[in-house]
Design a protein around this motif. Structure first.
Motif, PDB file in Angstrom:
ATOM      1  N   HIS A 276     -10.872 -42.218   7.133  1.00 14.20           N
ATOM      2  CA  HIS A 276     -12.165 -42.275   6.914  1.00 14.20           C
ATOM      3  C   HIS A 276     -13.024 -40.868   6.501  1.00 14.20           C
ATOM      4  CE1 HIS A 276     -16.283 -43.741   6.380  1.00 14.20           C
ATOM      5  NE2 HIS A 276     -16.810 -43.221   7.627  1.00 14.20           N
ATOM      6  N   GLN A 278     -15.562 -38.762   3.756  1.00 11.24           N
ATOM      7  CA  GLN A 278     -16.457 -38.927   2.402  1.00 11.24           C
ATOM      8  C   GLN A 278     -16.571 -37.788   1.496  1.00 11.24           C
ATOM      9  OE1 GLN A 278     -20.028 -39.924   5.166  1.00 11.24           O
ATOM     10  NE2 GLN A 278     -19.785 -41.745   4.602  1.00 11.24           N
ATOM     11  N   ARG A 311     -18.597 -36.753   8.380  1.00 11.42           N
ATOM     12  CA  ARG A 311     -17.451 -37.297   7.632  1.00 11.42           C
ATOM     13  C   ARG A 311     -17.549 -36.720   6.132  1.00 11.42           C
ATOM     14  NH1 ARG A 311     -13.352 -38.713  10.681  1.00 11.42           N
ATOM     15  NH2 ARG A 311     -14.258 -40.197  12.688  1.00 11.42           N
ATOM     16  N   VAL A 312     -18.687 -36.195   5.799  1.00 10.68           N
ATOM     17  CA  VAL A 312     -18.634 -35.547   4.490  1.00 10.68           C
ATOM     18  C   VAL A 312     -17.848 -34.220   4.486  1.00 10.68           C
ATOM     19  CG1 VAL A 312     -20.000 -34.727   2.559  1.00 10.68           C
ATOM     20  CG2 VAL A 312     -21.148 -36.587   4.086  1.00 10.68           C
ATOM     21  N   ILE A 518     -22.818 -40.676  -1.821  1.00  9.02           N
ATOM     22  CA  ILE A 518     -21.902 -40.493  -0.944  1.00  9.02           C
ATOM     23  C   ILE A 518     -20.816 -41.344  -0.823  1.00  9.02           C
ATOM     24  CG2 ILE A 518     -21.635 -39.925   1.682  1.00  9.02           C
ATOM     25  CD1 ILE A 518     -23.730 -37.940   0.466  1.00  9.02           C
ATOM     26  N   LEU A 519     -19.862 -40.855  -1.003  1.00  9.95           N
ATOM     27  CA  LEU A 519     -18.474 -41.859  -1.597  1.00  9.95           C
ATOM     28  C   LEU A 519     -17.807 -41.831  -0.184  1.00  9.95           C
ATOM     29  CD1 LEU A 519     -16.644 -43.514  -3.557  1.00  9.95           C
ATOM     30  CD2 LEU A 519     -15.847 -41.098  -4.114  1.00  9.95           C
ATOM     31  N   ASP A 520     -17.414 -43.149   0.295  1.00 10.82           N
ATOM     32  CA  ASP A 520     -16.325 -43.399   1.102  1.00 10.82           C
ATOM     33  C   ASP A 520     -14.979 -43.228   0.418  1.00 10.82           C
ATOM     34  OD1 ASP A 520     -18.387 -43.748   3.316  1.00 10.82           O
ATOM     35  OD2 ASP A 520     -18.323 -45.876   2.990  1.00 10.82           O
ATOM     36  N   MET A 526     -19.859 -46.848  -1.820  1.00  9.05           N
ATOM     37  CA  MET A 526     -20.781 -45.854  -1.812  1.00  9.05           C
ATOM     38  C   MET A 526     -22.173 -45.862  -1.252  1.00  9.05           C
ATOM     39  SD  MET A 526     -21.422 -43.483  -5.485  1.00  9.05           S
ATOM     40  CE  MET A 526     -22.913 -44.545  -6.132  1.00  9.05           C
ATOM     41  N   THR A 527     -22.918 -45.052  -0.835  1.00  7.88           N
ATOM     42  CA  THR A 527     -24.352 -45.099  -0.428  1.00  7.88           C
ATOM     43  C   THR A 527     -25.029 -43.797  -1.096  1.00  7.88           C
ATOM     44  OG1 THR A 527     -23.422 -45.808   1.740  1.00  7.88           O
ATOM     45  CG2 THR A 527     -25.828 -44.746   1.676  1.00  7.88           C
TER      46      THR A 527
END
Length: 532
Positions: A276, A278, A311-312, A518-520, A526-527
């Motif tokens: 996980h 991002q 996590r980014v 923000i991409l997982d 994506m958020t």
């Protein structure tokens, strides 16, 4: 502050205005007294150093070991230098600038906690990271602008896109088709050299291959006739159909029964990361413009320092770092910084605000100080030295950036203007820029039409062809936010960080500013967060 992890080493170095080689970070983290070792490495760094090398750290550690054997006390770590321009703001500044971002429909608001006592220390898994770049023209440009260079790039385009289509249709060269008896069935792969409507409302398409051209007729009552609205000059397609009876006389025509694009297979399954993690996808910062949204950028940078953003670990920036000079009429009246080098200096200062342990990749755009013709090489050495904050990776436009197994095709997006201008609004518009991106995926080329708004640099090969299907297609340029999936490929246009300029208002562009998709990377979900 405890120094037991590489992430904390990176954070502390960033707060003092330094980057470091990964090996240097590992050496500091493994020292008997990491805090003292870091302080000594910083204190003994050359005055002009922005980055600590592994060799420098080894020398410091070796000297420290010798001093310890001689019973020489190690120096106390100095206090952090809060006056340096480092990108890690002090708490007082953060309290002054902090405020909540607005909610917006379909977008998560990045709320901020004004009581947060100190900056969150991110703990990324540095060993798990991987980042590779392919398709970069930087240092590989050979075109001189001669006629033969243009012939070469178009032949290469035809060859590579035709190879994607030949597995689906049994094609013949146009020279052979002209010799076939009338009434037979055949197929052609060609580059579109002309499209026109007939007096009866049908569509005549001239296809060109390496042996000649051949006319193909799409009847208006065919169920796929509306696909003609999507065609652009110079793209490569395949058609199947029946030859007219007079083909023997050399005046034949192919009546089209089916039409194919290179396209993305409907069964395409994208790759994902094994953990996980991002990536933030942004573009069009436009530092130097009077309308650059510095407050929104600082809120974004501050958010990246929070636990919510731990996590980014990647920041992918798709062009237009600065506003540039002389890009459009009377632009000088809208500039806050009039010197192009000063614009990049200021951009670098803003880049320092984001966490120093992010892996950053940047490509140029049409406002940047590189050639306008695509593919665009990365910046020259002088500009790279200015934008050295956090050791960002600079590559050409376009480039495919593979992040932990996920292929992200980064393209600034100038050709989107042309696609939107040429195609019907329901298939491509500024309000839904991702639909125009779908068209480029279908054509497997980021800028298919030559001679219009998009300038093409003639090279030995066409760097704008999508040989491999990307997992994510990331663009900017049009200053509109839009995203969606086409045959499982995520298309993202990431908006901008510039409020509406007078010029944009004159051409009716209402930008989507201050957003950060923000991409997982493990799910490709994506958020979108809003900071304006």
């Amino acid at each position: 502050m405890p120094m037991e992890t590489p992430a904390r080493i990176v954070s502390e170095l960033t707060s003092r205005g330094y980057n470091a080689d990964p090996e240097a970070v590992t050496l500091l983290a493994g020292a008997d007294e990491p805090g003292l070792a870091l302080a000594a490495a910083v204190e003994r760094a050359p005055d002009d150093a922005l980055k600590l090398s592994a060799d420098h750290v080894r020398r410091v550690l070796d000297d420290a070991g010798a001093n310890a054997n001689a019973d020489v006390a190690s120096p106390e770590p100095p206090a952090p230098n809060t006056s340096a321009s480092t990108g890690a703001k002090n708490s007082a500044n953060r309290e002054t600038e902090r405020r909540s971002a607005d909610e917006t429909k379909g977008v998560e608001s990045a709320d901020r906690d004004a009581s947060r006592p100190e900056q969150f220390v991110r703990d990324p898994d540095l060993d798990a990271r991987s980042l590779d770049i392919a398709g970069d023209v930087t240092g590989e440009s050979t075109g001189t602008g001669e006629y033969e260079d243009f012939v070469s790039v178009f032949r290469d385009r035809y060859k590579r896109l035709a190879s994607q289509l030949r597995s689906r249709v049994n094609v013949r060269p146009t020279s052979a088709v002209r010799k076939m008896p009338g009434g037979g069935d055949t197929a052609i792969v060609g580059m579109i050299s002309d499209i026109r409507s007939t007096a009866s409302g049908h569509w005549l398409i001239e296809l060109e291959d390496t042996s000649g051209t051949y006319p193909c007729l799409v009847m208006k009552d065919r169920e796929f006739a509306d696909v003609v609205d999507e065609l652009l000059f110079d793209e490569v397609i395949a058609v199947e159909g029946t030859l007219s009876d007079d083909n023997d006389d050399g005046d034949g025509i192919l009546f089209v029964d089916s039409l194919y694009f290179p396209d993305v297979p409907r069964t395409y399954e994208p790759s994902t990361a094994d953990r996980h993690v991002q990536a933030a996808l942004i573009s069009d910062v436009h530092v130097g413009s009077q309308e650059f949204m510095a407050d929104a950028w600082s809120r974004f940078a501050d958010w990246l320092h929070t636990e919510e953003a731990e996590r980014v670990e990647y920041l992918l920036l798709a062009g237009d770092m600065v506003e540039g000079v002389g890009v459009y009429p009377d632009q000088d009246e809208e500039l806050d910084i009039v010197d192009i080098y000063d614009q990049y200096e200021q951009f670098s200062e803003h880049l320092k605000e984001v966490p120093g342990d992010l892996d950053i990749v940047m490509i140029p755009g049409n406002h940047d100080a590189v050639r306008l013709a695509e593919p665009q090489p990365g910046f020259d050495d002088e500009l790279r030295s200015i934008m050295s904050a956090h050791d960002a990776e600079i590559t050409g436009n376009p480039s495919t950036v593979t992040v932990e197994g996920v292929d992200v095709l980064m393209y600034h997006g100038v050709s989107l203007d042309e696609v939107i201008a040429e195609l019907p609004e329901e298939k491509a518009s500024y309000e839904e820029p991702h639909k125009a991106m779908y068209q480029l995926l279908k054509k497997r080329h980021v800028a298919p039409q030559f001679g219009g708004k998009t300038r093409l640099a003639p090279e030995e090969r066409d760097y704008l062809v999508m040989d491999q299907v990307p997992d994510v297609f990331h663009t900017g340029h049009v200053h509109k936010l839009g995203w969606g999936k086409y045959h499982n490929v995520l298309a993202v246009n990431s908006g901008c960080w510039q409020a509406q300029t007078a010029f944009q208002k004159s051409v009716n562009i209402d930008p989507d500013a201050g957003f950060a998709p923000i991409l997982d990377l493990d799910t490709l979900d994506m958020t979108v967060r809003k900071f304006s």
